[in-house]
Scaffold this motif. Sequence first.
Motif, mmCIF file in Angstrom:
data_model
loop_
_atom_site.group_PDB
_atom_site.id
_atom_site.type_symbol
_atom_site.label_atom_id
_atom_site.label_comp_id
_atom_site.label_asym_id
_atom_site.label_seq_id
_atom_site.Cartn_x
_atom_site.Cartn_y
_atom_site.Cartn_z
ATOM 1 N N GLY A 123 0.780 -1.229 0.000
ATOM 2 C CA GLY A 123 0.000 0.000 0.000
ATOM 3 C C GLY A 123 0.809 1.275 0.000
ATOM 4 N N ILE A 124 2.136 1.193 -0.203
ATOM 5 C CA ILE A 124 2.969 2.389 -0.292
ATOM 6 C C ILE A 124 2.698 3.090 -1.615
ATOM 7 N N GLU A 125 2.608 4.421 -1.594
ATOM 8 C CA GLU A 125 2.187 5.187 -2.759
ATOM 9 C C GLU A 125 3.223 6.244 -3.151
ATOM 10 N N PRO A 126 3.178 6.708 -4.416
ATOM 11 C CA PRO A 126 4.043 7.824 -4.825
ATOM 12 C C PRO A 126 3.807 9.050 -3.939
ATOM 13 N N GLY A 127 4.871 9.714 -3.560
ATOM 14 C CA GLY A 127 4.751 10.909 -2.718
ATOM 15 C C GLY A 127 4.842 10.630 -1.235
ATOM 16 N N ASP A 128 4.762 9.356 -0.835
ATOM 17 C CA ASP A 128 4.925 9.025 0.586
ATOM 18 C C ASP A 128 6.323 9.420 1.051
ATOM 19 N N ILE A 129 6.404 10.070 2.202
ATOM 20 C CA ILE A 129 7.702 10.403 2.807
ATOM 21 C C ILE A 129 8.067 9.282 3.766
ATOM 22 N N ILE A 130 9.174 8.592 3.485
ATOM 23 C CA ILE A 130 9.614 7.517 4.374
ATOM 24 C C ILE A 130 10.332 8.142 5.558
ATOM 25 N N LYS A 131 9.712 8.032 6.703
ATOM 26 C CA LYS A 131 10.240 8.649 7.924
ATOM 27 C C LYS A 131 11.045 7.658 8.759
ATOM 28 N N TYR A 132 10.521 6.436 8.881
ATOM 29 C CA TYR A 132 11.169 5.442 9.740
ATOM 30 C C TYR A 132 11.379 4.131 8.991
ATOM 31 N N VAL A 133 12.490 3.491 9.266
ATOM 32 C CA VAL A 133 12.758 2.133 8.795
ATOM 33 C C VAL A 133 13.118 1.311 10.015
ATOM 34 N N ASP A 134 12.243 0.370 10.369
ATOM 35 C CA ASP A 134 12.417 -0.425 11.595
ATOM 36 C C ASP A 134 12.639 0.473 12.805
ATOM 37 N N GLY A 135 11.879 1.559 12.869
ATOM 38 C CA GLY A 135 11.929 2.469 14.004
ATOM 39 C C GLY A 135 13.026 3.506 13.963
ATOM 40 N N LEU A 136 13.932 3.398 12.984
ATOM 41 C CA LEU A 136 15.032 4.361 12.865
ATOM 42 C C LEU A 136 14.599 5.539 12.003
ATOM 43 N N ASP A 137 14.747 6.749 12.527
ATOM 44 C CA ASP A 137 14.412 7.953 11.774
ATOM 45 C C ASP A 137 15.485 8.187 10.711
ATOM 46 N N ILE A 138 15.089 8.142 9.431
ATOM 47 C CA ILE A 138 16.056 8.284 8.337
ATOM 48 C C ILE A 138 16.033 9.681 7.726
ATOM 49 N N THR A 139 15.346 10.611 8.355
ATOM 50 C CA THR A 139 15.316 11.980 7.861
ATOM 51 C C THR A 139 16.739 12.526 7.736
ATOM 52 N N GLY A 140 17.056 13.083 6.586
ATOM 53 C CA GLY A 140 18.378 13.654 6.363
ATOM 54 C C GLY A 140 19.390 12.687 5.793
ATOM 55 N N MET A 141 19.041 11.413 5.736
ATOM 56 C CA MET A 141 19.963 10.443 5.139
ATOM 57 C C MET A 141 20.035 10.649 3.630
ATOM 58 N N THR A 142 21.163 10.257 3.040
ATOM 59 C CA THR A 142 21.256 10.261 1.582
ATOM 60 C C THR A 142 20.408 9.110 1.042
ATOM 61 N N ILE A 143 20.116 9.158 -0.259
ATOM 62 C CA ILE A 143 19.332 8.101 -0.875
ATOM 63 C C ILE A 143 20.074 6.765 -0.782
ATOM 64 N N GLY A 144 21.391 6.818 -0.951
ATOM 65 C CA GLY A 144 22.179 5.595 -0.837
ATOM 66 C C GLY A 144 22.112 4.995 0.555
ATOM 67 N N GLU A 145 22.219 5.847 1.583
ATOM 68 C CA GLU A 145 22.145 5.373 2.962
ATOM 69 C C GLU A 145 20.777 4.780 3.264
ATOM 70 N N ALA A 146 19.722 5.471 2.806
ATOM 71 C CA ALA A 146 18.363 4.984 3.047
ATOM 72 C C ALA A 146 18.133 3.649 2.334
ATOM 73 N N SER A 147 18.604 3.537 1.096
ATOM 74 C CA SER A 147 18.432 2.300 0.331
ATOM 75 C C SER A 147 19.106 1.132 1.028
ATOM 76 N N ALA A 148 20.301 1.377 1.552
ATOM 77 C CA ALA A 148 21.044 0.305 2.214
ATOM 78 C C ALA A 148 20.298 -0.216 3.437
ATOM 79 N N ILE A 149 19.585 0.664 4.138
ATOM 80 C CA ILE A 149 18.844 0.259 5.330
ATOM 81 C C ILE A 149 17.545 -0.448 4.952
ATOM 82 N N ILE A 150 16.898 0.027 3.895
ATOM 83 C CA ILE A 150 15.630 -0.569 3.477
ATOM 84 C C ILE A 150 15.838 -1.976 2.921
ATOM 85 N N LYS A 151 16.961 -2.175 2.225
ATOM 86 C CA LYS A 151 17.240 -3.499 1.668
ATOM 87 C C LYS A 151 17.601 -4.472 2.791
#
Length: 458
Positions: A123-151
Amino acid sequence: MKRKICLILAIIMILSTLTSYAFARELDEEKFESDVEFMQDVIKFVLQDYQYEVDQDDIINGLYVGFFNVLDEYSVYYTPEEYQSLIDNTAGEFTGIGVQIIDSEGQVTVLTPLADSPAIKAGIEPGDIIKYVDGLDITGMTIGEASAIIKGPEGTTVKIGVIRDGKNLNFDVIRNKIVTSTVEGKILENNIGYLKITEFANNTVELAKKELDVFDESNIKDIVIDLRNNGGGTLKAAIDMLNLFVTEGPVVYVDYATGEEYVYSSNLKQQKYDIAVLINGGSASATEIFAGAVKYKNEGVIVGTKSFGKGIVQSLYRLKNGSGVKFTTAEYFSIDKTPVHKIGITPHIVVENPKIDTSKYPEFSKEQKPNLGDVSLDVLSAEMILQTLGYDVNEPDGVYDNTSFEQVKNFQDDNNLSAYGTIDIATQNKLYSELLEYANSSMEDIQLEKAIEQLLNN
């Protein structure tokens, strides 16, 4: 012992890597040298007086990240590990949840979920702001850093917390192998061809031609081209695709930072097919080049909702140490220099598809593991989902009786889970993902129906 940083060497390294790129603006050499010297002094001062140990690589990476953060949200610095991950992703296969993400003002934002991906099923949609990944606030992370955590490993679950229209939403998404097949073709009723393109990749046109050969064998003249949630791709692929569907003449104007303007054209003498193009808020970049040319040349009907509005071009460069940078080098315009960036393409026929309503199902607590005889909302949710999926349970009441227990075991066996009847976390996740997949498959595709209607009435 703290290691000193020579900022001049760091900057020289990145600039020497890009010597082949002609600078569009004249560099003030005197000011540049003065600025570099000043920054070197500041870094030395901080390193000498900073209380804690700091790694030189982290400092250098921080320098580059900060450098690209002052540019637009599509300009990114990748560490060697992040750059290799990016290249691996473009190879057509990776393990994750299947989303294209961008940095929008320091927020990791979903550009589009990939077709049939775990993200879109959750149910994730275009325009959603990903704020947390497994409870970790990823605000301010680079796209590469965020991708590494999501994978993560295939089959594992990741909790994605997003902000949508000011509301906080949470999704438990099961990571899976994402194979990016960019083209799907099939023949619908009334001899209408359906061509779904999920990305404008290097092989997209070749794959599309194979599907068109199949259509030609059935003498198909009407085609729906589905570009919904297509986040873009290469400029060349979009231009080559337009040469299959749109007649000769300019199809896109690209204004480069160097001051040059390139005009790309189609050479098609006559349209072979009548086309209807589907777009939505996840349609971006190269997709908007295609949709804009179709719309503004009046050579097809656009159906759906307004596209994302990404009318700029990025170039990717590998640096000497294995890292990489991607930054905006041009802006493109559609027919008659019509702007696209932050505007998007508005369809001829605006129509929304119904959204999935799962609010009537209680959310799993993800803390309890109900067993036979237990009474809870988790049991009620499991019973309701099982009933929706066609399993023979009694009227859902939240009481974990023998009938529900047996049907849970049947569900677990059907989905390659341990069939022991306990509604464990893996079972809860699978129940919910199957509910979403069922809801998606059973929802009426009004946009597609409207596109078909337009072709039949043409």
